[in-house]
Write a protein that holds these residues in place. Sequence first.
Motif, PDB file in Angstrom:
ATOM      1  N   SER A 270       0.856  -1.182   0.000  1.00 17.85           N
ATOM      2  CA  SER A 270       0.000   0.000   0.000  1.00 17.85           C
ATOM      3  C   SER A 270       0.895   1.235   0.000  1.00 17.85           C
ATOM      4  CB  SER A 270      -0.919  -0.005   1.215  1.00 17.85           C
ATOM      5  OG  SER A 270      -0.162  -0.028   2.401  1.00 17.85           O
ATOM      6  N   PHE A 271       0.409   2.301  -0.613  1.00 18.31           N
ATOM      7  CA  PHE A 271       1.300   3.462  -0.792  1.00 18.31           C
ATOM      8  C   PHE A 271       0.497   4.703  -1.086  1.00 18.31           C
ATOM      9  CE2 PHE A 271       0.838   1.002  -4.692  1.00 18.31           C
ATOM     10  CZ  PHE A 271       0.238   1.936  -5.526  1.00 18.31           C
ATOM     11  N   ASP A 272       1.185   5.824  -0.993  1.00 16.55           N
ATOM     12  CA  ASP A 272       0.640   7.109  -1.427  1.00 16.55           C
ATOM     13  C   ASP A 272       1.752   7.792  -2.209  1.00 16.55           C
ATOM     14  OD1 ASP A 272      -0.649   9.468  -1.829  1.00 16.55           O
ATOM     15  OD2 ASP A 272      -0.942   9.964   0.290  1.00 16.55           O
ATOM     16  N   ILE A 273       1.693   7.702  -3.523  1.00 19.02           N
ATOM     17  CA  ILE A 273       2.725   8.257  -4.391  1.00 19.02           C
ATOM     18  C   ILE A 273       2.096   9.355  -5.250  1.00 19.02           C
ATOM     19  CG2 ILE A 273       4.491   7.756  -6.132  1.00 19.02           C
ATOM     20  CD1 ILE A 273       4.936   6.162  -3.638  1.00 19.02           C
ATOM     21  N   LYS A 274       2.724  10.509  -5.282  1.00 12.83           N
ATOM     22  CA  LYS A 274       2.138  11.629  -6.014  1.00 12.83           C
ATOM     23  C   LYS A 274       3.108  12.203  -7.048  1.00 12.83           C
ATOM     24  CE  LYS A 274      -1.039  12.811  -2.290  1.00 12.83           C
ATOM     25  NZ  LYS A 274      -1.444  13.749  -1.248  1.00 12.83           N
ATOM     26  N   LEU A 275       2.533  12.809  -8.058  1.00 19.18           N
ATOM     27  CA  LEU A 275       3.312  13.409  -9.137  1.00 19.18           C
ATOM     28  C   LEU A 275       3.578  14.873  -8.823  1.00 19.18           C
ATOM     29  CD1 LEU A 275       4.454  13.101 -12.073  1.00 19.18           C
ATOM     30  CD2 LEU A 275       2.206  13.867 -12.883  1.00 19.18           C
ATOM     31  N   GLY A 276       4.829  15.296  -8.993  1.00 17.22           N
ATOM     32  CA  GLY A 276       5.127  16.708  -8.783  1.00 17.22           C
ATOM     33  C   GLY A 276       6.584  16.940  -8.428  1.00 17.22           C
ATOM     34  N   ASN A 277       7.005  18.190  -8.515  1.00 19.43           N
ATOM     35  CA  ASN A 277       8.366  18.612  -8.205  1.00 19.43           C
ATOM     36  C   ASN A 277       8.467  18.845  -6.694  1.00 19.43           C
ATOM     37  OD1 ASN A 277      10.714  20.065  -7.736  1.00 19.43           O
ATOM     38  ND2 ASN A 277      10.557  21.265  -9.611  1.00 19.43           N
ATOM     39  N   SER A 278       9.184  17.987  -5.979  1.00 20.72           N
ATOM     40  CA  SER A 278       9.246  18.082  -4.521  1.00 20.72           C
ATOM     41  C   SER A 278       9.852  19.390  -4.038  1.00 20.72           C
ATOM     42  CB  SER A 278      10.065  16.910  -3.950  1.00 20.72           C
ATOM     43  OG  SER A 278       9.401  15.701  -4.142  1.00 20.72           O
ATOM     44  N   LEU A 279      10.732  19.980  -4.825  1.00 21.33           N
ATOM     45  CA  LEU A 279      11.389  21.200  -4.371  1.00 21.33           C
ATOM     46  C   LEU A 279      10.431  22.381  -4.373  1.00 21.33           C
ATOM     47  CD1 LEU A 279      14.823  20.867  -6.233  1.00 21.33           C
ATOM     48  CD2 LEU A 279      14.347  20.433  -3.817  1.00 21.33           C
ATOM     49  N   LEU A 280       9.661  22.506  -5.439  1.00 14.86           N
ATOM     50  CA  LEU A 280       8.814  23.688  -5.582  1.00 14.86           C
ATOM     51  C   LEU A 280       7.335  23.407  -5.344  1.00 14.86           C
ATOM     52  CD1 LEU A 280      10.509  25.296  -8.721  1.00 14.86           C
ATOM     53  CD2 LEU A 280      10.760  25.957  -6.326  1.00 14.86           C
ATOM     54  N   ASP A 281       6.960  22.131  -5.290  1.00 15.16           N
ATOM     55  CA  ASP A 281       5.553  21.783  -5.110  1.00 15.16           C
ATOM     56  C   ASP A 281       5.458  20.555  -4.206  1.00 15.16           C
ATOM     57  OD1 ASP A 281       2.838  21.579  -5.324  1.00 15.16           O
ATOM     58  OD2 ASP A 281       2.853  20.671  -7.323  1.00 15.16           O
ATOM     59  N   ASP A 282       5.728  20.770  -2.935  1.00 18.01           N
ATOM     60  CA  ASP A 282       5.727  19.684  -1.947  1.00 18.01           C
ATOM     61  C   ASP A 282       4.308  19.154  -1.770  1.00 18.01           C
ATOM     62  OD1 ASP A 282       6.055  18.001   0.175  1.00 18.01           O
ATOM     63  OD2 ASP A 282       6.983  19.460   1.507  1.00 18.01           O
ATOM     64  N   LYS A 283       4.082  17.899  -2.192  1.00 18.30           N
ATOM     65  CA  LYS A 283       2.738  17.321  -2.134  1.00 18.30           C
ATOM     66  C   LYS A 283       2.400  16.755  -0.748  1.00 18.30           C
ATOM     67  CE  LYS A 283       1.690  17.837  -6.542  1.00 18.30           C
ATOM     68  NZ  LYS A 283       0.620  18.766  -6.977  1.00 18.30           N
ATOM     69  N   PHE A 284       3.384  16.704   0.134  1.00 20.96           N
ATOM     70  CA  PHE A 284       3.135  16.155   1.481  1.00 20.96           C
ATOM     71  C   PHE A 284       3.606  17.162   2.538  1.00 20.96           C
ATOM     72  CE2 PHE A 284       3.741  12.532  -1.338  1.00 20.96           C
ATOM     73  CZ  PHE A 284       2.683  11.695  -1.009  1.00 20.96           C
ATOM     74  N   PRO A 285       3.061  18.367   2.530  1.00 17.75           N
ATOM     75  CA  PRO A 285       3.615  19.418   3.408  1.00 17.75           C
ATOM     76  C   PRO A 285       3.577  19.084   4.896  1.00 17.75           C
ATOM     77  CG  PRO A 285       1.472  20.052   2.508  1.00 17.75           C
ATOM     78  CD  PRO A 285       1.902  18.824   1.768  1.00 17.75           C
ATOM     79  N   LYS A 286       2.655  18.231   5.322  1.00 10.92           N
ATOM     80  CA  LYS A 286       2.539  17.928   6.752  1.00 10.92           C
ATOM     81  C   LYS A 286       3.097  16.554   7.126  1.00 10.92           C
ATOM     82  CE  LYS A 286      -1.515  20.887   7.400  1.00 10.92           C
ATOM     83  NZ  LYS A 286      -2.924  20.965   7.854  1.00 10.92           N
ATOM     84  N   LEU A 287       3.626  15.849   6.151  1.00 16.63           N
ATOM     85  CA  LEU A 287       4.116  14.493   6.430  1.00 16.63           C
ATOM     86  C   LEU A 287       5.384  14.520   7.283  1.00 16.63           C
ATOM     87  CD1 LEU A 287       4.117  11.408   5.959  1.00 16.63           C
ATOM     88  CD2 LEU A 287       5.482  11.836   3.894  1.00 16.63           C
ATOM     89  N   LYS A 288       5.384  13.726   8.346  1.00 16.31           N
ATOM     90  CA  LYS A 288       6.581  13.500   9.154  1.00 16.31           C
ATOM     91  C   LYS A 288       6.895  12.014   9.077  1.00 16.31           C
ATOM     92  CE  LYS A 288       6.873  17.767  10.500  1.00 16.31           C
ATOM     93  NZ  LYS A 288       7.949  18.657   9.976  1.00 16.31           N
TER      94      LYS A 288
END
Length: 529
Positions: A270-288
Amino acid sequence: MSKNNAKADIDFEKELWDAANELRGAVSENNYKNYILPLVFLKHLSERYEMVHGEIAEALQDPKSEYYTTDKDEVKYVLEDADEYRSRNTFVVPKKASWQYLKDNAEQDDIKVIIDDAFDVIQDLLTEYNPQLNNLLPRLFVRSELSAKQTSGIINLLSHPKFSEKENPESDILGRIYEFYIGRFAMAEGSGAGQFFTPGSIVRLLVEILEPYKGRIFDPACGSGGMFVQSLKFIKEHGGNKNDISIYGQEMTAQTLRLCLMNLLLRDLSFDIKLGNSLLDDKFPKLKADFIIANPPFNVSNWHPEDLPDGDPRLFGPKEEFTTDGSANYMWMQTFWHHLSDTGTAGIVMANGAMTSNTKGEKNVRQYMVDNSMIDCIVRMPDKLFLTTGIPACLFILSKNRNGKDGVHRERNNEILFLDASKLGTMASRKLRVFSDEDVSKIANTYHNWRTVDKSYEDVDGFSKAATIADVQKQDYKLTPGIYVGTEAEEDDGILFEDKMDSLKATLLEQFEKSDLLKKQILANFEKL
């Protein structure tokens, strides 16, 4: 484990590569993966469905099973119930999308249409299950230059019983085939492979260092998902449960994202994988995350730090002082640190230059990380470990678990462990070096011995040094392990220097005599011509 684990641990590489070479002439090598890997994935889903269908049918006929019934309507209902299959991590695959159907029709002139139609059916199932899986299997065979004969050749080769999960139920065979192809396609692709592939021995080393037994694992530059798959292997090897980990990833290339999603679905993860540029468009801003394992692209310039929002929570300080458009290396570092949980650890592959760079937006960050005790360990690696470049790289191990309060690891806030592994590894080919299992164990065990409460550690000249923060500050925050570990002590062979010189002199004189004799023989032969 063998020393050759850099290769796939399967014994039919030639047959698999022969299957890929069916594409030759119609598809460039760097696009093989886009045709072969979706077929491997479809075969997995199809066989998985057949196996689960067989298990349910058997249970329905077993008086000891809670599924047991003699009611024909109920049997039919249960065997066609999609929820029964979803609860077992599989899908009801209709006949026209099954591998058997492709195999039965492999010699048909319209086999390319049949494959694309099967992809459409599977795609609808996947999208209904999880919208993130949209466009995982695009129609591409009809548009390709492949002939019907080439296409049928691939299907027939992949239909061999030894490439079957049904025939080899405990082998994870299709997952291993997928992994083999990812590695071989990366070698064939060369310089473009870095975006989706990290060599296996480096991934194994990172996972052995981090030991991700359970918790959240995050890779914000996840490529084809190799870090996640190796984490799963680690858990299995140590008797753990894959349900104890949660996987999060971000990938900026849609095509590579598809490879990753198929790779994880093959392993029933199971996973949560997202498309996007991690540097400029962090898709998991609250993930720790408890573990971050990543091989971000090195030295990316012109990445537009000016587009970062003011007060970006990842930054250690003002954007103008803690970023540089010349390299994104230390923006990655700040991203990793931001996403670590209060006890998290990160293992990052990084360009060697990051250990010493003096650019304002890089050295500021490195100095901040040293002064604030964020760096746990630095590993210098040898050259030629990557398919895409021969330059050496290093590992940064960052940790928020350095205060010794967890009862497992000792307090080491004032230390950084430096390991110089530049002399380790063996050449697997003319261009590629790999770490053996012994190399991986030597590095990982040294790290664990240093940080763990009940283990003992000693510095080893030329290889390891537990330096203090003050030591690093005195060296102007340079992190090159060679500065700290010193030189390797040479083994004393017990022979006096004078005796060695006499022996060397005698050997040299003997070689001079042989040289003179050879010279005379050559001149004599010339006289006879």
